[in-house]
Design an enzyme around this catalytic site. Structure first.
Site, PDB file in Angstrom:
ATOM      1  N   GLY A 263       0.827  -1.213   0.000  1.00 47.42           N
ATOM      2  CA  GLY A 263       0.000   0.000   0.000  1.00 47.42           C
ATOM      3  C   GLY A 263       0.854   1.254   0.000  1.00 47.42           C
ATOM      4  O   GLY A 263       2.079   1.193   0.028  1.00 47.42           O
TER       5      GLY A 263
ATOM      6  N   LYS B  55      -7.051 -17.589   0.816  1.00 46.49           N
ATOM      7  CA  LYS B  55      -8.412 -17.035   0.757  1.00 46.49           C
ATOM      8  C   LYS B  55      -9.460 -18.116   1.051  1.00 46.49           C
ATOM      9  O   LYS B  55     -10.498 -17.841   1.658  1.00 46.49           O
ATOM     10  CB  LYS B  55      -8.657 -16.409  -0.617  1.00 46.49           C
ATOM     11  CG  LYS B  55      -7.846 -15.141  -0.866  1.00 46.49           C
ATOM     12  CD  LYS B  55      -8.323 -13.983   0.005  1.00 46.49           C
ATOM     13  CE  LYS B  55      -7.589 -12.694  -0.314  1.00 46.49           C
ATOM     14  NZ  LYS B  55      -8.041 -11.578   0.544  1.00 46.49           N
TER      15      LYS B  55
ATOM     16  N   THR C  62     -11.389  -5.865  -9.995  1.00 39.91           N
ATOM     17  CA  THR C  62     -11.878  -4.494  -9.818  1.00 39.91           C
ATOM     18  C   THR C  62     -10.763  -3.513 -10.175  1.00 39.91           C
ATOM     19  O   THR C  62      -9.589  -3.809  -9.949  1.00 39.91           O
ATOM     20  CB  THR C  62     -12.344  -4.304  -8.361  1.00 39.91           C
ATOM     21  OG1 THR C  62     -13.399  -5.246  -8.113  1.00 39.91           O
ATOM     22  CG2 THR C  62     -12.850  -2.908  -8.098  1.00 39.91           C
TER      23      THR C  62
ATOM     24  N   TYR D 249      -2.084 -17.615  -2.605  1.00 40.65           N
ATOM     25  CA  TYR D 249      -3.184 -16.643  -2.496  1.00 40.65           C
ATOM     26  C   TYR D 249      -4.521 -17.381  -2.423  1.00 40.65           C
ATOM     27  O   TYR D 249      -5.316 -17.152  -1.515  1.00 40.65           O
ATOM     28  CB  TYR D 249      -3.130 -15.724  -3.713  1.00 40.65           C
ATOM     29  CG  TYR D 249      -4.158 -14.626  -3.752  1.00 40.65           C
ATOM     30  CD1 TYR D 249      -4.116 -13.566  -2.838  1.00 40.65           C
ATOM     31  CD2 TYR D 249      -5.155 -14.610  -4.731  1.00 40.65           C
ATOM     32  CE1 TYR D 249      -5.057 -12.532  -2.905  1.00 40.65           C
ATOM     33  CE2 TYR D 249      -6.080 -13.586  -4.802  1.00 40.65           C
ATOM     34  CZ  TYR D 249      -6.033 -12.548  -3.894  1.00 40.65           C
ATOM     35  OH  TYR D 249      -6.955 -11.520  -3.966  1.00 40.65           O
TER      36      TYR D 249
HETATM   37  P1  NAD Z   1      -3.615  -3.608  -2.427  1.00 40.61           P
HETATM   38  O1  NAD Z   1      -2.339  -4.331  -2.517  1.00 40.61           O
HETATM   39  O2  NAD Z   1      -3.748  -2.283  -3.103  1.00 40.61           O
HETATM   40  O3  NAD Z   1      -4.054  -3.411  -0.916  1.00 40.61           O
HETATM   41  C1  NAD Z   1      -3.767  -4.336   0.084  1.00 40.61           C
HETATM   42  C2  NAD Z   1      -3.327  -3.573   1.322  1.00 40.61           C
HETATM   43  O4  NAD Z   1      -3.101  -4.501   2.394  1.00 40.61           O
HETATM   44  C3  NAD Z   1      -1.991  -2.824   1.109  1.00 40.61           C
HETATM   45  O5  NAD Z   1      -2.121  -1.497   1.540  1.00 40.61           O
HETATM   46  C4  NAD Z   1      -0.993  -3.605   1.962  1.00 40.61           C
HETATM   47  O6  NAD Z   1       0.065  -2.810   2.435  1.00 40.61           O
HETATM   48  C5  NAD Z   1      -1.895  -4.128   3.068  1.00 40.61           C
HETATM   49  N1  NAD Z   1      -1.374  -5.315   3.752  1.00 40.61           N
HETATM   50  C6  NAD Z   1      -0.917  -6.477   3.181  1.00 40.61           C
HETATM   51  N2  NAD Z   1      -0.517  -7.335   4.139  1.00 40.61           N
HETATM   52  C7  NAD Z   1      -0.749  -6.726   5.335  1.00 40.61           C
HETATM   53  C8  NAD Z   1      -0.553  -7.108   6.686  1.00 40.61           C
HETATM   54  N3  NAD Z   1      -0.035  -8.305   7.013  1.00 40.61           N
HETATM   55  N4  NAD Z   1      -0.900  -6.242   7.662  1.00 40.61           N
HETATM   56  C9  NAD Z   1      -1.426  -5.036   7.373  1.00 40.61           C
HETATM   57  N5  NAD Z   1      -1.627  -4.606   6.099  1.00 40.61           N
HETATM   58  C10 NAD Z   1      -1.293  -5.440   5.093  1.00 40.61           C
HETATM   59  O7  NAD Z   1      -4.752  -4.611  -2.997  1.00 40.61           O
HETATM   60  P2  NAD Z   1      -6.296  -4.367  -3.256  1.00 40.61           P
HETATM   61  O8  NAD Z   1      -6.557  -4.567  -4.697  1.00 40.61           O
HETATM   62  O9  NAD Z   1      -6.758  -3.115  -2.610  1.00 40.61           O
HETATM   63  O10 NAD Z   1      -6.920  -5.610  -2.491  1.00 40.61           O
HETATM   64  C11 NAD Z   1      -7.497  -5.474  -1.202  1.00 40.61           C
HETATM   65  C12 NAD Z   1      -8.193  -6.759  -0.810  1.00 40.61           C
HETATM   66  O11 NAD Z   1      -9.209  -7.099  -1.755  1.00 40.61           O
HETATM   67  C13 NAD Z   1      -7.266  -7.970  -0.719  1.00 40.61           C
HETATM   68  O12 NAD Z   1      -7.648  -8.773   0.378  1.00 40.61           O
HETATM   69  C14 NAD Z   1      -7.525  -8.704  -2.020  1.00 40.61           C
HETATM   70  O13 NAD Z   1      -7.296 -10.077  -1.894  1.00 40.61           O
HETATM   71  C15 NAD Z   1      -9.004  -8.409  -2.248  1.00 40.61           C
HETATM   72  N6  NAD Z   1      -9.372  -8.506  -3.669  1.00 40.61           N
HETATM   73  C16 NAD Z   1      -9.073  -7.502  -4.540  1.00 40.61           C
HETATM   74  C17 NAD Z   1      -9.422  -7.636  -5.883  1.00 40.61           C
HETATM   75  C18 NAD Z   1      -9.165  -6.541  -6.884  1.00 40.61           C
HETATM   76  O14 NAD Z   1      -9.517  -6.721  -8.053  1.00 40.61           O
HETATM   77  N7  NAD Z   1      -8.622  -5.408  -6.521  1.00 40.61           N
HETATM   78  C19 NAD Z   1     -10.043  -8.813  -6.341  1.00 40.61           C
HETATM   79  C20 NAD Z   1     -10.298  -9.824  -5.411  1.00 40.61           C
HETATM   80  C21 NAD Z   1      -9.981  -9.650  -4.077  1.00 40.61           C
END
Ligand code: NAD
Ligand code: UDP
Length: 339
Positions: A49, A162, A188, A158
């Site tokens: 992030g 999940k 998304t 992953y």
């Molecule tokens: P992203 O990488 O932008 O955000 C994930 C955030 O989690 C980051 O800010 C990261 O620093 C933080 N993080 C990771 N491990 C951590 C930990 N151990 N402790 C604290 N913070 C931690 O990804 P995103 O696209 O925003 O995805 C967010 C969530 O949505 C995830 O769980 C992902 O699996 C899920 N998701 C996203 C999509 C998509 O299309 N964007 C699709 C399916 C699922």
């Protein structure tokens, strides 16, 4: 005295913990819950992030931030009404680079947060994914489909994290009576995606902006269905406030091949670069499209933003980034990913 009394009659704002707050989806969720008047606690260890995504919230009275790894014990002082667990690396390149952290945040992290939810009597929603269906043999994918996942392939860290996350969440619901919600998110996109996270949209737009060729993995006949972030956030908001505790798909069923998608990006950006083809990464799903009948009937939700609109908004965001952030892409990651 009268003033004191009327103050105490004001209902207390609901407090919500959002993990992964500095990420793409987490930051949009923080914005939404702040706008709805919630007291928002963001938590993130910044592994994928960026604080820039929530910089604008630090001046808000109803926002606080903890820099913390949720795979370690999580403590939040005071009451808590809701938890949204969104912390997890989410792009194939990220979870290949940090596979153990990915497994830990989905398993240990989820366990810690469920324990917190139980202790605080809070309702918890977890971010699951269409990846629980793996490389699906059924299209579109309904929630009842059990999936086709390779546990020991590169995506296994992953996908299985999940799947475990869903299982432990359901167990806390069934055995401890914790109020839980499970959203299965399909691809998304939108502003605040990281330009170098390797996902297909930032990859193509980044390549167009830097004047590089666009890299299609495989022959581009694999499909995805892209949902604009505002639509997803609305679906999550409704699911959290519903009484539905089984997994629910949220995504946009408008399915497209990656080749067609690439052509749309070429048209949108006006790039004169060509398409180049690389090997398809192992276990890359051939098709993906959500069946959203449950979201439609139970939440009255369906996506509103079509791809043309959503891509325009997202492209404008990437164009607004500095030259410096455009240059951030790590080419070596692509090379090791699809060899
Ligand atoms: P992203 O990488 O932008 O955000 C994930 C955030 O989690 C980051 O800010 C990261 O620093 C933080 N993080 C990771 N491990 C951590 C930990 N151990 N402790 C604290 N913070 C931690 O990804 P995103 O696209 O925003 O995805 C967010 C969530 O949505 C995830 O769980 C992902 O699996 C899920 N998701 C996203 C999509 C998509 O299309 N964007 C699709 C399916 C699922
Ligand atoms: N992809 C591609 N070129 C890229 C990046 C990704 O052709 O530069 C393909 C990838 O192989 C997959 C699709 O685009 O078939 C979506 O990939 P992404 O990493 O965005 O997410 P996935 O849905 O595979 O998790």
């Amino acid at each position: 005295m009268e003033n004191e009394l009327s103050k105490s009659n004001i209902p207390k704002a609901k407090r919500i913990l959002i993990t992964g707050a500095a990420g793409f989806l987490g930051s949009h969720l923080c914005d939404r819950f702040i706008a709805e008047g919630y007291q928002v606690i963001g938590m993130d260890n910044l592994i994928t992030g960026d604080l820039a995504n929530i910089e604008h919230l630090f001046s808000r009275e109803n926002f606080e931030f903890y820099h913390h790894d949720v795979s370690k014990f999580v403590h939040i002082p005071g009451d808590l009404d809701y938890i949204l667990h969104f912390a997890s690396p989410a792009s194939p390149i990220d979870y290949l680079k940090i596979p153990i952290q990915t497994l830990k945040v989905g398993s240990l992290g989820t366990h810690n947060l469920l324990g917190l939810a139980r202790a605080k009597n809070a309702r918890m929603l977890i971010a699951s994914t269409s990846e629980v269906y793996g490389d699906p043999n059924v299209n579109p994918q309904p929630e009842e489909y059990w999936g086709n996942v390779n546990p020991v392939g590169p995506r296994g860290v992953y996908d299985e994290a999940k799947r475990f996350q869903e299982a432990i969440t359901m167990a806390y619901h069934t055995f401890h009576g914790v109020e839980t919600r499970i959203v299965r998110i399909f691809n998304t996109y939108g502003p605040r995606m990281r330009l170098n996270d390797g996902r297909v949209l930032p990859a193509f737009i980044g390549q167009a902006l830097r004047g590089e060729d666009l890299t299609i993995f495989g022959d581009g006949s694999q499909t995805r269905s892209f949902c604009y972030v505002d639509d997803l956030v609305e679906g999550i908001y409704r699911l959290l406030h519903s009484d539905y505790s089984q997994p629910m798909n949220i995504g946009n069923p408008d399915e497209i091949t990656i080749k067609q998608f690439c052509e749309e990006i070429i048209k949108l950006t006006g790039t004169t670069q060509k398409i180049v083809y690389h090997n398809l990464p192992q276990d890359d799903p051939k098709q993906r499209r959500p069946n959203i009948e449950k979201a439609q009937s139970i939440l009255g939700w369906e996506p509103k933003v079509n791809r043309a609109e959503g891509l325009k908004l997202t492209y404008a965001y990437f164009q607004s980034l500095s030259q410096e952030s455009l240059a951030k892409i790590e080419h070596k990651d692509f090379a090791s990913y699809n060899k």
